[in-house]
Design an enzyme around this catalytic site. Structure first.
Site, PDB file in Angstrom:
ATOM      1  N   GLY A 183       0.847  -1.194   0.000  1.00 31.55           N
ATOM      2  CA  GLY A 183       0.000   0.000   0.000  1.00 31.55           C
ATOM      3  C   GLY A 183       0.871   1.228   0.000  1.00 31.55           C
ATOM      4  O   GLY A 183       2.094   1.122   0.087  1.00 31.55           O
ATOM      5  N   PRO A 184       0.244   2.403  -0.087  1.00 29.44           N
ATOM      6  CA  PRO A 184       1.052   3.621  -0.079  1.00 29.44           C
ATOM      7  C   PRO A 184       1.537   3.925   1.331  1.00 29.44           C
ATOM      8  O   PRO A 184       1.204   3.190   2.276  1.00 29.44           O
ATOM      9  CB  PRO A 184       0.046   4.683  -0.535  1.00 29.44           C
ATOM     10  CG  PRO A 184      -1.263   4.166  -0.050  1.00 29.44           C
ATOM     11  CD  PRO A 184      -1.183   2.680  -0.174  1.00 29.44           C
ATOM     12  N   LYS A 224       0.652  -0.121   6.994  1.00 30.35           N
ATOM     13  CA  LYS A 224       1.392  -1.367   6.737  1.00 30.35           C
ATOM     14  C   LYS A 224       2.179  -1.773   7.978  1.00 30.35           C
ATOM     15  O   LYS A 224       2.127  -2.927   8.408  1.00 30.35           O
ATOM     16  CB  LYS A 224       2.366  -1.183   5.539  1.00 30.35           C
ATOM     17  CG  LYS A 224       1.700  -0.750   4.250  1.00 30.35           C
ATOM     18  CD  LYS A 224       2.690  -0.632   3.114  1.00 30.35           C
ATOM     19  CE  LYS A 224       3.761   0.404   3.350  1.00 30.35           C
ATOM     20  NZ  LYS A 224       3.266   1.797   3.494  1.00 30.35           N
ATOM     21  N   ASP A 226      16.183   2.977   6.312  1.00 27.69           N
ATOM     22  CA  ASP A 226      15.151   3.776   6.961  1.00 27.69           C
ATOM     23  C   ASP A 226      15.707   4.401   8.229  1.00 27.69           C
ATOM     24  O   ASP A 226      15.676   3.818   9.305  1.00 27.69           O
ATOM     25  CB  ASP A 226      13.936   2.898   7.284  1.00 27.69           C
ATOM     26  CG  ASP A 226      12.814   3.735   7.887  1.00 27.69           C
ATOM     27  OD1 ASP A 226      12.905   4.981   7.818  1.00 27.69           O
ATOM     28  OD2 ASP A 226      11.864   3.153   8.424  1.00 27.69           O
ATOM     29  N   GLU A 240       9.631  -2.157   5.425  1.00 25.95           N
ATOM     30  CA  GLU A 240      10.328  -1.376   4.386  1.00 25.95           C
ATOM     31  C   GLU A 240      10.933  -2.324   3.349  1.00 25.95           C
ATOM     32  O   GLU A 240      12.070  -2.172   2.918  1.00 25.95           O
ATOM     33  CB  GLU A 240      11.437  -0.492   4.992  1.00 25.95           C
ATOM     34  CG  GLU A 240      10.995   0.428   6.092  1.00 25.95           C
ATOM     35  CD  GLU A 240       9.960   1.453   5.669  1.00 25.95           C
ATOM     36  OE1 GLU A 240       9.203   1.901   6.519  1.00 25.95           O
ATOM     37  OE2 GLU A 240       9.873   1.761   4.462  1.00 25.95           O
ATOM     38  N   ALA A 241      10.140  -3.324   2.968  1.00 25.78           N
ATOM     39  CA  ALA A 241      10.645  -4.388   2.093  1.00 25.78           C
ATOM     40  C   ALA A 241      11.127  -3.868   0.741  1.00 25.78           C
ATOM     41  O   ALA A 241      11.967  -4.485   0.088  1.00 25.78           O
ATOM     42  CB  ALA A 241       9.553  -5.424   1.871  1.00 25.78           C
ATOM     43  N   CYS A 246      -8.432  15.141  -0.681  1.00 27.52           N
ATOM     44  CA  CYS A 246      -9.895  15.106  -0.727  1.00 27.52           C
ATOM     45  C   CYS A 246     -10.495  14.162   0.298  1.00 27.52           C
ATOM     46  O   CYS A 246     -11.715  14.096   0.431  1.00 27.52           O
ATOM     47  CB  CYS A 246     -10.346  14.697  -2.125  1.00 27.52           C
ATOM     48  SG  CYS A 246      -9.814  13.043  -2.533  1.00 27.52           S
ATOM     49  N   CYS A 300      -5.278  10.072  -3.662  1.00 33.55           N
ATOM     50  CA  CYS A 300      -6.138   9.117  -4.364  1.00 33.55           C
ATOM     51  C   CYS A 300      -5.778   9.054  -5.841  1.00 33.55           C
ATOM     52  O   CYS A 300      -6.183   8.149  -6.550  1.00 33.55           O
ATOM     53  CB  CYS A 300      -7.590   9.514  -4.218  1.00 33.55           C
ATOM     54  SG  CYS A 300      -7.923  11.109  -4.959  1.00 33.55           S
TER      55      CYS A 300
HETATM   56  N1  LIG Z   1      -3.405  10.577   5.424  1.00 34.23           N
HETATM   57  C1  LIG Z   1      -3.379   9.561   6.269  1.00 34.23           C
HETATM   58  N2  LIG Z   1      -4.104   8.475   6.047  1.00 34.23           N
HETATM   59  C2  LIG Z   1      -4.074   7.448   6.893  1.00 34.23           C
HETATM   60  N3  LIG Z   1      -3.342   7.419   8.007  1.00 34.23           N
HETATM   61  C3  LIG Z   1      -2.589   8.474   8.297  1.00 34.23           C
HETATM   62  C4  LIG Z   1      -2.553   9.596   7.446  1.00 34.23           C
HETATM   63  N4  LIG Z   1      -1.686  10.481   7.975  1.00 34.23           N
HETATM   64  C5  LIG Z   1      -1.202   9.926   9.100  1.00 34.23           C
HETATM   65  N5  LIG Z   1      -1.754   8.712   9.322  1.00 34.23           N
HETATM   66  C6  LIG Z   1      -1.437   7.848  10.443  1.00 34.23           C
HETATM   67  O1  LIG Z   1      -0.572   6.838   9.971  1.00 34.23           O
HETATM   68  C7  LIG Z   1      -0.920   5.603  10.584  1.00 34.23           C
HETATM   69  C8  LIG Z   1      -0.393   4.455   9.785  1.00 34.23           C
HETATM   70  O2  LIG Z   1       0.989   4.423   9.992  1.00 34.23           O
HETATM   71  P1  LIG Z   1       1.879   3.245   9.507  1.00 34.23           P
HETATM   72  O3  LIG Z   1       1.353   1.956  10.008  1.00 34.23           O
HETATM   73  O4  LIG Z   1       3.262   3.587   9.887  1.00 34.23           O
HETATM   74  O5  LIG Z   1       1.685   3.314   7.937  1.00 34.23           O
HETATM   75  P2  LIG Z   1       2.645   2.782   6.776  1.00 34.23           P
HETATM   76  O6  LIG Z   1       3.587   1.774   7.352  1.00 34.23           O
HETATM   77  O7  LIG Z   1       1.733   2.184   5.777  1.00 34.23           O
HETATM   78  O8  LIG Z   1       3.334   3.983   6.245  1.00 34.23           O
HETATM   79  C9  LIG Z   1      -2.409   5.681  10.647  1.00 34.23           C
HETATM   80  O9  LIG Z   1      -2.908   4.813  11.623  1.00 34.23           O
HETATM   81  C10 LIG Z   1      -2.661   7.126  11.001  1.00 34.23           C
HETATM   82  O10 LIG Z   1      -2.638   7.315  12.389  1.00 34.23           O
HETATM   83  C1  LIG Z   2       6.943   6.779  -2.049  1.00 37.46           C
HETATM   84  C2  LIG Z   2       8.384   6.634  -1.722  1.00 37.46           C
HETATM   85  C3  LIG Z   2       8.777   6.416  -0.412  1.00 37.46           C
HETATM   86  N1  LIG Z   2      10.090   6.288  -0.125  1.00 37.46           N
HETATM   87  C4  LIG Z   2      10.499   6.082   1.253  1.00 37.46           C
HETATM   88  C5  LIG Z   2       9.952   7.078   2.219  1.00 37.46           C
HETATM   89  C6  LIG Z   2       9.897   6.321   3.504  1.00 37.46           C
HETATM   90  O1  LIG Z   2      11.170   6.454   4.125  1.00 37.46           O
HETATM   91  C7  LIG Z   2       9.674   4.892   3.065  1.00 37.46           C
HETATM   92  C8  LIG Z   2       8.246   4.428   3.204  1.00 37.46           C
HETATM   93  O2  LIG Z   2       7.846   4.458   4.532  1.00 37.46           O
HETATM   94  P1  LIG Z   2       6.425   3.924   5.105  1.00 37.46           P
HETATM   95  O3  LIG Z   2       6.619   3.920   6.576  1.00 37.46           O
HETATM   96  O4  LIG Z   2       6.225   2.581   4.557  1.00 37.46           O
HETATM   97  O5  LIG Z   2       5.334   4.817   4.731  1.00 37.46           O
HETATM   98  O6  LIG Z   2      10.025   4.827   1.700  1.00 37.46           O
HETATM   99  C9  LIG Z   2      11.039   6.342  -1.115  1.00 37.46           C
HETATM  100  O7  LIG Z   2      12.240   6.185  -0.861  1.00 37.46           O
HETATM  101  N2  LIG Z   2      10.660   6.561  -2.402  1.00 37.46           N
HETATM  102  C10 LIG Z   2       9.362   6.712  -2.751  1.00 37.46           C
HETATM  103  O8  LIG Z   2       9.072   6.918  -3.971  1.00 37.46           O
END
Ligand SMILES: Nc1ncnc2c1ncn2[C@@H]1O[C@H](COP(=O)(O)OP(=O)(O)O)[C@@H](O)[C@H]1O
Ligand SMILES: Cc1cn([C@H]2C[C@H](O)[C@@H](COP(=O)(O)O)O2)c(=O)[nH]c1=O
Length: 767
Positions: free
Chosen positions: A91-92, A97, A123, A169-170, A228, A257
């Site tokens: 996911g984004p 995640k 990271d 961060e796979a 949005c 989105c």
């Molecule tokens: N725009 C957003 N949409 C969803 N969650 C967000 C947003 N901005 C901040 N968050 C926070 O980020 C958390 C998810 O964090 P995390 O598990 O680290 O996500 P990922 O690993 O996918 O980047 C959500 O539970 C929420 O509290």
């Molecule tokens: C989109 C995107 C992300 N990254 C980097 C930025 C963050 O350090 C990680 C993703 O972190 P998350 O906790 O899973 O949200 O990846 C990047 O290097 N390049 C990109 O295009």
């Protein structure tokens, strides 16, 4: 579900009686259920207690947009007896995640399984010993550069006792596929992988998608679009950096989105392109129909923004008040439409006189970055009618007024040249547009085009699919390592032939870069072997030039670890010239890629040239790594060349063609037969003696000399014809005659061309 307070209590326990080696376990974030406390299913971490910090969730936990459970499809026999599993969460950014990974790991741990988490050491946003969610939940982990080192670093015994491995961060792990496959299929582990499926340009990121075929389940999560509020599938980068990997959080990225329908990108909230859901979209969810009303709302918002913008711009030209204009724009609270403000401001100013133009410039620089981000500014300009002409006029005026000095103008254009390949991904004719901008600016006299790097019509290095290049790099590495063990050039040659089906020029360049990079910190034996290999493979000179250019470009990083990197690189370059892998003029070609006398590139080339100029340079450079590293110990390429020269001389002075062919075969270097072709041709041309032509004939008809080797031999002579012409004035004429003859009898095919008096590199087409 695991509550925060429950997690806190779980995490506050320490000291484990579990038998894993403690110090390693602490370093590697291994935790498991303590045996004594297993009755109450409380996991005890083999690590000092860690706290979790949470802040209120922005959105409730989301259900994934899709979740595939594949396990039932899997045949029992396809896994080992211990039967591992692979679960993938993508996911984004901000999609949850890491949160999901933490939950699953917690639940595995509560079920009595021994777990460990690995994250990429790239990271650096948080401490390396924890994975941390965007809202502050943490679990201990080990941060590694690659997954393959995990078993060794943890210790084989501890590894064997692990049940579950979480990977966060796979996208940053190149060896994800191999690791997951082995850990699940061979070692019976359960692997839970969390990572980005796409980068900020929605391109596949790292190897995350490669493991989908291995996965028992795939979960795609979504975040909330920061613009949005709809479901966000993608991550948008807010800054101008263009490298794929750029560590950052909400300061650099936001979930979006994609607007303009789920299949589009880059059209965020474009007024021409409302967000309407497509029922045919596999992600379509009827419950989102109500979101159509939000598209209608957005159109209304945009209309309102446009009206207000028109008033703000007019007011600004009337009162010249930057501060209140900035405040009014900010108070509109719709930054996503700011591009329209830019467009309105500039297009209005263009129809007014110089004072308003100047005012527009002042306002834009005040708003830039503070109120209007760079992407919105860029977008605003691109939406202007005749944007290109206006922008150029603006730059021209700025240059002529001295607002931007000549070197800044050149630097700006230079940076555009550097990023043109990336730009071309979004704007297919970016290269052509940039060329026309450069030539217009140069013809108007405000840009010194000669100070710029060359911008070829086609990309110098055709951009390979990242994944193809990545896979090839790995293969190249193993081919090279194998070569260091066996010294078998023929094997390298045939491996490369089977790899280089497409994009061979770029793969060749990658191979050159990889080869030299790998030997940089090895002994002279391997360095010699690398030089010999380079010279034996006889890649087209352009590929070698590109390989060395890429190598030197990356040398800034290498130089940090290896202080003698400049000397070593210079020696490789000089050796390539002595081995006739490169012609001296190629050094100039490489040099044009590096500006500034202090750049590593300039230093390397300067030193290579000095080495080549020194007395007895040829001999010294040939022996620079001690010699003798070829496939046959003691048979450096120079030796083979000498042997070929001798056997041709013997044949010329009355030898027998069959015997000569036997000797050539005995050399055992069929990939080097182009040397026979080149030397025989030189003699034919120099001495007007057709005897050696008959030898080539014999070699070709017996299959000893292939068309590929013929082509290379002819090509090499075509490249060095200028030298031959010093002794044989009609060398070129004769060469053309023999090329025609060779084509007629089928030694060369029609793709081999030679144009009179040209630079051989461009005129001789080698297969
Ligand atoms: N725009 C957003 N949409 C969803 N969650 C967000 C947003 N901005 C901040 N968050 C926070 O980020 C958390 C998810 O964090 P995390 O598990 O680290 O996500 P990922 O690993 O996918 O980047 C959500 O539970 C929420 O509290
Ligand atoms: C989109 C995107 C992300 N990254 C980097 C930025 C963050 O350090 C990680 C993703 O972190 P998350 O906790 O899973 O949200 O990846 C990047 O290097 N390049 C990109 O295009």
């Amino acid at each position: 579900m695991l509550t925060i307070s429950r997690m806190k209590s779980l995490m506050s326990l320490s000291a484990s009686p579990f038998s894993l080696h403690r110090s390693k376990a602490i370093r590697f974030g291994v935790f498991s259920l303590a045996s004594e406390s297993s009755s109450n299913l409380i996991p005890t971490f083999l690590q000092s207690p860690i706290s979790i910090h949470t802040k209120p969730r922005l959105i409730p936990p989301k259900s994934p947009i899709f979740s595939i459970h594949n396990r039932s499809l899997q045949s029992e026999s396809s896994r080992s007896s211990s039967d591992g599993e692979i679960h993938v969460i993508v996911g984004p950014m901000f999609a949850g995640k890491t949160t999901t990974l933490i939950r699953r790991i917690q639940s595995e741990s509560e079920n009595g399984r021994s777990v460990a988490i690995i994250k990429s050491n790239k990271d650096t946003r948080y401490r390396l010993d924890s994975i941390v969610t965007h809202d502050g939940m943490k679990l201990p982990c080990s941060a590694l550069a690659n997954l393959s080192s995990f078993r060794q670093k943890l210790g084989p015994d501890a590894y064997d006792k692990l049940d579950v491995i979480g990977i966060d961060e796979a996208q940053f792990f190149d060896d994800l596929y191999d690791f997951c496959r082995k850990a699940a299929d061979h070692d019976g582990k359960t692997i839970i992988v969390a990572g980005l499926d796409g980068d900020y340009l929605r391109r596949s990121f790292g190897s995350v998608l490669h493991i989908i075929p291995l996965a028992d389940s795939v979960t795609k999560l979504t975040a909330r679009c920061e613009i949005c509020g709809n479901r966000a599938f993608f991550t948008l980068r807010k800054t101008e950096e263009i490298q794929t990997e750029l560590i950052g959080g909400a300061d650099v990225y936001m979930p979006v989105c994609g607007s303009g329908g789920k299949g589009t990108w880059g059209g965020l909230m474009d007024s021409d392109d409302c967000s309407i859901l497509d029922p045919n979209d596999p992600n379509y969810d009827s419950s989102e129909d109500c979101e159509n009303s939000s598209a209608i709302r957005k159109t209304a918002d945009f209309d309102e923004f446009r009206k207000k913008t028109t008033i703000i711009v007019e007011e600004y030209f009337a009162n010249d008040d930057v501060v209140s204009t900035a405040n009014e724009l900010r108070e509109l609270g719709m930054p996503v439409y700011n591009y329209y403000f830019v467009k309105k401001l500039v297009s209005t100013a263009m129809d007014r006189n110089d004072k308003e133009k100047e005012m527009a410039g002042v306002l834009l620089s005040a708003l830039y970055a503070n109120i209007i981000d760079s992407q919105q500014v860029y977008r605003g300009f691109t939406k202007l009618p005749q944007a290109e002409g206006l922008l150029l006029d603006l730059l021209k005026e700025a240059a002529e007024e001295g607002l931007i000095n000549t070197s800044q103008i050149s630097k700006g254009f230079g940076r555009m040249i550097d990023m043109v390949d990336d730009l071309s991904l979004d704007i297919p004719n970016a290269r052509a547009m940039l060329r026309s901008l450069i030539s217009k600016a140069a013809s108007e006299g405000w840009l010194c085009a000669s100070s710029l790097k060359s911008l070829s019509v086609a990309p110098v290095k055709p951009s390979l699919e990242d994944s193809v290049a990545k896979i090839f790099k790995l293969k190249a590495q193993s081919i090279i390592q194998e070569y260091f063990l066996t010294g078998d050039i023929l094997e390298v040659s045939s491996c490369l032939e089977s790899e280089n089906t497409t994009c061979s020029a770029e793969l060749n360049a990658i191979f050159v870069k990889r080869l030299i990079t790998l030997v940089m910190d090895r002994k002279n034996r391997e360095k010699e072997m690398a030089s010999v290999l380079l010279s034996s493979l006889c890649f087209p000179a352009d590929d070698i030039v590109n390989g060395f250019t890429m190598l030197i470009e990356s040398a800034d990083d290498t130089a940090l670890d290896n202080p003698v990197v400049v000397e070593d690189l210079a020696m490789f370059v000089a050796r390539a010239v002595v081995d006739e892998v490169l012609a001296p003029q190629h050094l100039e070609e490489i040099a044009t890629q590096f500006s500034g006398p202090d750049s590593i590139g300039s230093k390397v080339l300067q030193m290579a040239k000095s080495l080549l100029k020194a007395r007895l340079s040829g001999e010294r450079i040939l022996r620079c790594w001690g010699g003798g590293g070829s496939s046959k110990p003691g048979w450096a390429v120079e030796d083979v060349k000498e042997k070929i020269e001798k056997l041709l001389e013997e044949y010329e002075s009355g030898g027998d063609a069959r015997e000569a062919c036997r000797c050539i075969k005995e050399l055992g270097m069929p990939f080097f037969h182009h040397e026979v072709v080149k030397k025989a041709l030189v003699t034919v041309i120099e001495k007007k003696n057709d005897k050696l032509w008959s030898l080539l004939d014999k070699g070709f008809s017996s299959g000893l000399i292939t068309m590929y080797q013929m082509t290379k031999g002819f090509g090499r002579l075509g490249d060095s014809l200028d030298d031959l012409a010093l002794d044989v004035p009609d060398a070129e004429k004769q060469f053309i005659h023999y090329v025609d003859k060779a084509r007629t009898i089928g030694w060369l095919d029609n793709s081999f061309t030679f144009n009179k008096s040209g630079d051989g590199k461009e005129n001789v087409i080698c297969l």
